[in-house]
Design an enzyme around this catalytic site. Structure first.
Site, PDB file in Angstrom:
ATOM      1  N   SER A 158       0.854  -1.187   0.000  1.00 44.98           N
ATOM      2  CA  SER A 158       0.000   0.000   0.000  1.00 44.98           C
ATOM      3  C   SER A 158       0.887   1.233   0.000  1.00 44.98           C
ATOM      4  O   SER A 158       1.731   1.379  -0.880  1.00 44.98           O
ATOM      5  CB  SER A 158      -0.949  -0.030   1.208  1.00 44.98           C
ATOM      6  N   HIS A 185      -2.475  -1.217  -3.365  1.00 45.93           N
ATOM      7  CA  HIS A 185      -3.590  -0.285  -3.214  1.00 45.93           C
ATOM      8  C   HIS A 185      -3.374   0.891  -4.161  1.00 45.93           C
ATOM      9  O   HIS A 185      -2.601   1.803  -3.879  1.00 45.93           O
ATOM     10  CB  HIS A 185      -3.667   0.221  -1.773  1.00 45.93           C
ATOM     11  N   ASP A 278      -4.764  -4.287   6.195  1.00 44.49           N
ATOM     12  CA  ASP A 278      -5.086  -5.155   5.067  1.00 44.49           C
ATOM     13  C   ASP A 278      -3.916  -6.082   4.760  1.00 44.49           C
ATOM     14  O   ASP A 278      -2.770  -5.647   4.677  1.00 44.49           O
ATOM     15  CB  ASP A 278      -5.419  -4.315   3.832  1.00 44.49           C
TER      16      ASP A 278
END
Length: 339
Positions: A158, A185, A278
């Site tokens: 991310s 992401h 996540d």
């Protein structure tokens, strides 16, 4: 949400102020006209979110993002006149820790454009959900998997991911024998450009994952839509809208869990720098199925959120600095060892 604005153009600042004023839950905490001021403001008055321009005098947005993440880490959204015209700088900023990017709103435009107030507010809402959420959804197991699938390296990243991915991929040899699938992401508008950008830094071919793509040894596939990437038990990639209520799309947890549930070949999980949680539960699911799993360490992470969460729940077989991850994969894949 308390928001800092970093932009040297008065008209752009006014446009941002007007958009934020549309929502009673957003407040402009401060305005900085260059990167140096932004760093000082973040230290003295930490915001929930920074709206960061890229092109500014003295210290630009990329350098400012890097300094903020080092001195006073917070969520950063790149807001610049044209994301498409500044793709290289956008990826650099995301590699330094920015979460996403969007065009500066132009209030005279219609509501359906990438430069609309709604586009900016949607990005802010998405980041807000990420900051608040501490949950992750799992993919239910499918039917019996096919045999004979190659070794797979599943990577999640991310904030800070583009730079970390570049360093990891460029350290792999051209004859790397495993298939690689990445969930970063990133908005689908940037996925193709990011794949092309990464392709320029590695000896392995990098392309976006399409519905029906099959991971192949020596090839890198990157999640390409705002839906969740998953692997079917037959080893075929697909996209799904479900689960709907996740703070980030595509979800790393969804992909990692699909690997744990259905991949018949040997698999490795790698969770790189990023904000939030996540990927932590998905990495743990992979480890529980016998996969060797790696979490990036704090010292080399631009944002030590996701790998920290993985370490806290015992999801990682090893916690390694970024520069040691590729050598570890090469060693383990050419000389397989059990966790």
């Amino acid at each position: 949400m308390n928001i800092g604005i970093v932009n040297d153009l008065p008209l752009a600042v006014e446009a941002l102020r007007r958009v934020l004023a549309l929502r009673t839950d957003h407040r402009v905490l401060w305005v900085a006209t260059d990167g140096d001021e932004a760093v000082d403001f973040c230290v003295a008055h930490p915001p929930d979110l920074v709206l960061m321009d890229l092109v500014m005098p003295k210290v630009d947005g990329v350098a400012a993002t890097r300094r903020i993440m080092a001195r006073a880490p917070c969520a950063i959204l790149v807001v610049t006149a044209s994301v498409s015209a500044n793709t290289s700088s956008v990826y650099e900023a995301m590699g330094a820790g920015a979460l996403d990017a969007v065009d500066t709103p132009t209030l005279a435009l219609g509501l359906s454009t990438d430069a609309s107030p709604q586009a900016l507010l949607a990005k802010i809402d998405q980041i807000g959900r990420l900051l608040e959420s501490r949950t992750a959804a799992l993919v239910p197991p499918g039917p019996a998997p096919e045999r004979g699938q190659p070794t797979l390296v599943a990577i999640g990243a991310s904030a800070g991911g583009p730079t970390a991915l570049t360093a990891l991929l460029r350290a792999l040899p051209a004859d790397f024998p495993a298939a690689i699938v990445i969930v970063q992401h990133v908005d689908q508008a940037f996925a193709l450009g990011m794949a092309e950008w990464l392709d320029g830094y590695t000896r392995l071919p990098v392309r976006v994952a399409r519905q029906g793509s099959v991971p192949q040894p020596g090839e890198v596939l990157l999640a390409a839509t705002n839906d969740h990437l998953y692997l079917s038990p037959r080893g075929v990639l697909g996209y799904t809208r479900h689960p709907v209520e996740t703070p980030y799309r595509p979800s790393i947890d969804v992909f990692f869990n699909s690997v744990a549930d259905g991949w018949q070949g040997e698999a490795f999980g790698v969770l790189l720098t990023g904000m939030g949680r996540d990927g932590a539960l998905g990495l743990k699911a992979m480890r529980a199925k016998g996969c060797y799993t790696i979490a990036q360490d704090e010292a080399t992470s631009a944002v030590y959120g996701m790998p920290k969460a993985a370490a806290a729940i015992g999801a990682a077989s090893a916690i390694l600095p970024l520069e040691r991850i590729a050598p570890q994969l090469i060693s383990r894949i050419t000389r397989p060892l059990r966790d």
